[in-house]
Design a protein around this motif. Structure first.
Motif, PDB file in Angstrom:
ATOM      1  N   GLU A   1      27.105  66.845 162.498  1.00  0.00           N
ATOM      2  CA  GLU A   1      26.109  66.591 161.463  1.00  0.00           C
ATOM      3  C   GLU A   1      25.533  67.911 160.960  1.00  0.00           C
ATOM      4  O   GLU A   1      25.585  68.928 161.647  1.00  0.00           O
ATOM      5  CB  GLU A   1      24.969  65.719 162.010  1.00  0.00           C
ATOM      6  N   GLN A   2      24.978  67.881 159.758  1.00  0.00           N
ATOM      7  CA  GLN A   2      24.312  69.049 159.197  1.00  0.00           C
ATOM      8  C   GLN A   2      22.838  69.026 159.591  1.00  0.00           C
ATOM      9  O   GLN A   2      22.102  68.120 159.211  1.00  0.00           O
ATOM     10  CB  GLN A   2      24.462  69.068 157.672  1.00  0.00           C
ATOM     11  N   TRP A   3      22.434  70.013 160.381  1.00  0.00           N
ATOM     12  CA  TRP A   3      21.056  70.094 160.874  1.00  0.00           C
ATOM     13  C   TRP A   3      20.290  71.204 160.166  1.00  0.00           C
ATOM     14  O   TRP A   3      20.790  72.337 160.068  1.00  0.00           O
ATOM     15  CB  TRP A   3      21.051  70.437 162.358  1.00  0.00           C
ATOM     16  N   PRO A   4      19.058  70.933 159.721  1.00  0.00           N
ATOM     17  CA  PRO A   4      18.160  72.036 159.352  1.00  0.00           C
ATOM     18  C   PRO A   4      17.544  72.571 160.650  1.00  0.00           C
ATOM     19  O   PRO A   4      16.873  71.830 161.378  1.00  0.00           O
ATOM     20  CB  PRO A   4      17.108  71.354 158.472  1.00  0.00           C
ATOM     21  N   VAL A   5      17.804  73.828 160.977  1.00  0.00           N
ATOM     22  CA  VAL A   5      17.348  74.343 162.269  1.00  0.00           C
ATOM     23  C   VAL A   5      16.399  75.524 162.077  1.00  0.00           C
ATOM     24  O   VAL A   5      16.471  76.257 161.082  1.00  0.00           O
ATOM     25  CB  VAL A   5      18.526  74.773 163.176  1.00  0.00           C
ATOM     26  N   ARG A   6      15.519  75.667 163.060  1.00  0.00           N
ATOM     27  CA  ARG A   6      14.609  76.809 163.125  1.00  0.00           C
ATOM     28  C   ARG A   6      14.976  77.610 164.368  1.00  0.00           C
ATOM     29  O   ARG A   6      15.117  77.058 165.458  1.00  0.00           O
ATOM     30  CB  ARG A   6      13.154  76.348 163.199  1.00  0.00           C
ATOM     31  N   TRP A   7      15.121  78.916 164.193  1.00  0.00           N
ATOM     32  CA  TRP A   7      15.495  79.800 165.292  1.00  0.00           C
ATOM     33  C   TRP A   7      14.255  80.460 165.892  1.00  0.00           C
ATOM     34  O   TRP A   7      13.317  80.831 165.180  1.00  0.00           O
ATOM     35  CB  TRP A   7      16.455  80.887 164.809  1.00  0.00           C
TER      36      TRP A   7
END
Length: 355
Positions: free
Chosen positions: A161-167
């Motif tokens: 899936e396409q995830w919006p991620v924060r690093w």
């Protein structure tokens, strides 16, 4: 939400990290709820047999570590933490079972995992990513000392899936937060007369402990003691016969500082090797033993004790940490300066997860 979580939500839980065993596999597979499956890379179809094979592979992988997180009081499993290494960067992941959420488990486990990473590998930075909608995980990361890498936020493929991620990232290990000169002191061996010690960023195994030393705090100030025998010192001493580490630290602070312990954390140790032919006292481990290190919030309730075999305390000083560090350095005890600075950082981190 489970009845257990409803009843104990907000009450901090003390935890321990330990190796996974095959007997844990059923719990691992069944503990994962919809939230874990949504916000981690866990496969819903994971079987007990697959997990046991993964545990076996983990033991032989020099670039991966993983731990079961258990309630220190009951031994019940509550969470999973893991890390992988690539070059000079480690990446960590974690999840907490439903019944243990909102009790500070994630941030505590992350801090402990980061200490294990620093001990196992030479890395410069520890990173993690969280789904942009997983605000709880992001808060846990921040409480564990991670900072948001805003410039690295991205959309990436996770589990198809396409995830919006924060690093997020933090320096590797508790030592990374120290000034370079103090970090160097704890990175190498420290020699005291007949003993050579090496700093380890986690508590020792109880059966190896011969001594305990604590950094006491009274409000914003820390406590130093001055003794006839050793000058400016960090309070602590030798365990009595059959005495536990918690009992010893309470006794030592009462005897040397006249203090009553309000709360404490053991966060590190000296691994010691003695060159003496016989142990300092017959009941102590020898020639290898450990000194437990920690901090404690205390109340000053009495004068230091005077007795046979005790060091003679001539002065108790309450100082801001910065001045305590300066005093220890001025008196040739940089290892104590480093420990006081480190204890202050650990204490501040612990305060950030209290409800």
């Amino acid at each position: 939400m489970s009845l257990l979580n409803t009843a104990r939500e907000g009450i901090p839980m003390e935890i321990v990290l330990r190796a996974w065993t095959h007997a844990d596999a059923d719990w691992y597979v069944s503990a994962r709820d919809a939230e874990i499956l949504r916000f981690t890379t866990e496969r819903a179809a994971l079987t007990v047999e697959e997990l046991r094979r993964a545990m076996d592979e983990l033991r032989g992988n020099e670039d991966a570590i993983g731990f079961a997180v258990a309630d220190a009081a009951t031994g019940a499993l509550v969470a999973n933490v893991a890390a992988t290494r690539r070059d000079a960067v480690a990446e960590v992941s974690y999840w907490v079972a439903p019944a243990a959420r909102r009790r500070g488990v994630a941030s505590r486990a992350l801090r402990e995992l980061c200490d294990r990473v620093a001990e196992a590998w030479t890395v410069d930075e520890i990173r993690l990513f969280a789904h942009a909608d997983n605000l709880g995980s992001q808060r846990a990361a921040e409480r564990a000392g991670f900072h948001h890498l805003a410039g690295r936020d991205e959309t990436r493929e996770v589990a198809g899936e396409q995830w919006p991620v924060r690093w997020y990232a933090r320096p590797a290990g508790a030592l990374a937060a120290l000034p370079a000169d103090l970090r160097a002191v704890l990175a190498g061996p420290v020699v005291w007369e007949t003993m050579t010690a090496r700093f380890r960023p986690r508590p020792p195994r109880p059966e190896l402990v011969g001594n305990v030393h604590m950094v006491p705090f009274v409000g914003a100030n820390c406590v130093l003691i001055h003794t006839v025998e050793s000058g400016w010192e960090m309070p602590g001493g030798t365990l009595d016969v059959g005495e536990s580490v918690p009992d010893a630290l309470h006794r030592e602070l009462r005897e040397e500082v006249g203090a009553e312990v309000v709360r404490h954390e053991l966060f590190a140790s000296w691994e010691c090797l003695s060159s003496r032919e016989t142990p300092y006292r017959s009941h102590l481990p020898h020639p290898r033993f450990a000194t437990a290190l920690g901090w404690a919030d205390v109340r000053l309730v009495d004068a230091p004790s005077v007795g046979e075999g005790m060091e003679t305390v001539t002065e108790i000083a309450l100082l801001p940490v910065e001045r305590a560090v300066e005093r220890f350095i001025d008196h040739g005890r940089p290892e104590f300066a480093a420990l006081y600075q480190l204890a202050a950082l650990r204490r501040a981190a612990a305060a950030s997860v209290l409800p």
